[in-house]
Design an enzyme around this catalytic site. Sequence first.
Site, PDB file in Angstrom:
ATOM      1  N   HIS A  91       0.853  -1.194   0.000  1.00 36.05           N
ATOM      2  CA  HIS A  91       0.000   0.000   0.000  1.00 36.05           C
ATOM      3  C   HIS A  91       0.881   1.234   0.000  1.00 36.05           C
ATOM      4  O   HIS A  91       1.981   1.216   0.553  1.00 36.05           O
ATOM      5  CB  HIS A  91      -0.886   0.044   1.254  1.00 36.05           C
ATOM      6  CG  HIS A  91      -1.927  -1.020   1.299  1.00 36.05           C
ATOM      7  ND1 HIS A  91      -3.187  -0.829   0.798  1.00 36.05           N
ATOM      8  CD2 HIS A  91      -1.898  -2.281   1.769  1.00 36.05           C
ATOM      9  CE1 HIS A  91      -3.898  -1.927   0.978  1.00 36.05           C
ATOM     10  NE2 HIS A  91      -3.132  -2.835   1.558  1.00 36.05           N
ATOM     11  N   LYS A 143      14.993  -4.561  -1.005  1.00 33.75           N
ATOM     12  CA  LYS A 143      15.780  -3.821  -2.001  1.00 33.75           C
ATOM     13  C   LYS A 143      16.420  -4.808  -2.965  1.00 33.75           C
ATOM     14  O   LYS A 143      16.583  -5.980  -2.656  1.00 33.75           O
ATOM     15  CB  LYS A 143      16.861  -2.995  -1.315  1.00 33.75           C
ATOM     16  CG  LYS A 143      16.292  -1.905  -0.443  1.00 33.75           C
ATOM     17  CD  LYS A 143      17.379  -1.071   0.166  1.00 33.75           C
ATOM     18  CE  LYS A 143      16.739   0.015   1.020  1.00 33.75           C
ATOM     19  NZ  LYS A 143      17.734   0.827   1.683  1.00 33.75           N
TER      20      LYS A 143
END
Length: 179
Positions: A91, A143
Amino acid sequence: MKYALITGFIKRLPDSRFFGLKAKLWRSAGQDVHPSCRLFSTVRISQAIRLSVGEDTFIGHDTVILGGRSFVRIGARCDISSRVNIITGTHELDPAGPRMAGRPQSLDITIGNGVWIGVGATILGGVTIGDMAMIAAGSVVSKNVPPYTIVGGVPAKPIRSFDPETGSWIKDAAIFKTL
């Protein structure tokens, strides 16, 4: 309805047998799973996900591939252990709204060739894991991970990297400053 029927049938098959049949069933459900893949019966793949799995890849017990409408590419010759979470959905942050979780979004995930993902690791949306990388057990990858790099921890951080030209492992922290 067809997707639910096929996935229900797959769950009834023995976990570590009939890999060719399971790959064929996943393809008939619309997923791009190479015939030589070995997916356990307990692997759960969201219908919203578009999945591509390369040849000779193994995906272990209770692994989930979930999220919204996005693409998950898993390369060839990968070894994905049990209880791995590959999650494309998230979100936007909305601190001014009635709750912090704002509009939903779904981000693609790419896992390169020859990658090894340890038990219980979580791969989050928007991540690319380079070829021949290794994700330590229990890590949370938020990442990108360069090729030939071992990462671990929460959040996952580089542990060491392999230099294929010299055939040696590099532990020098300076190499990770550019990551």
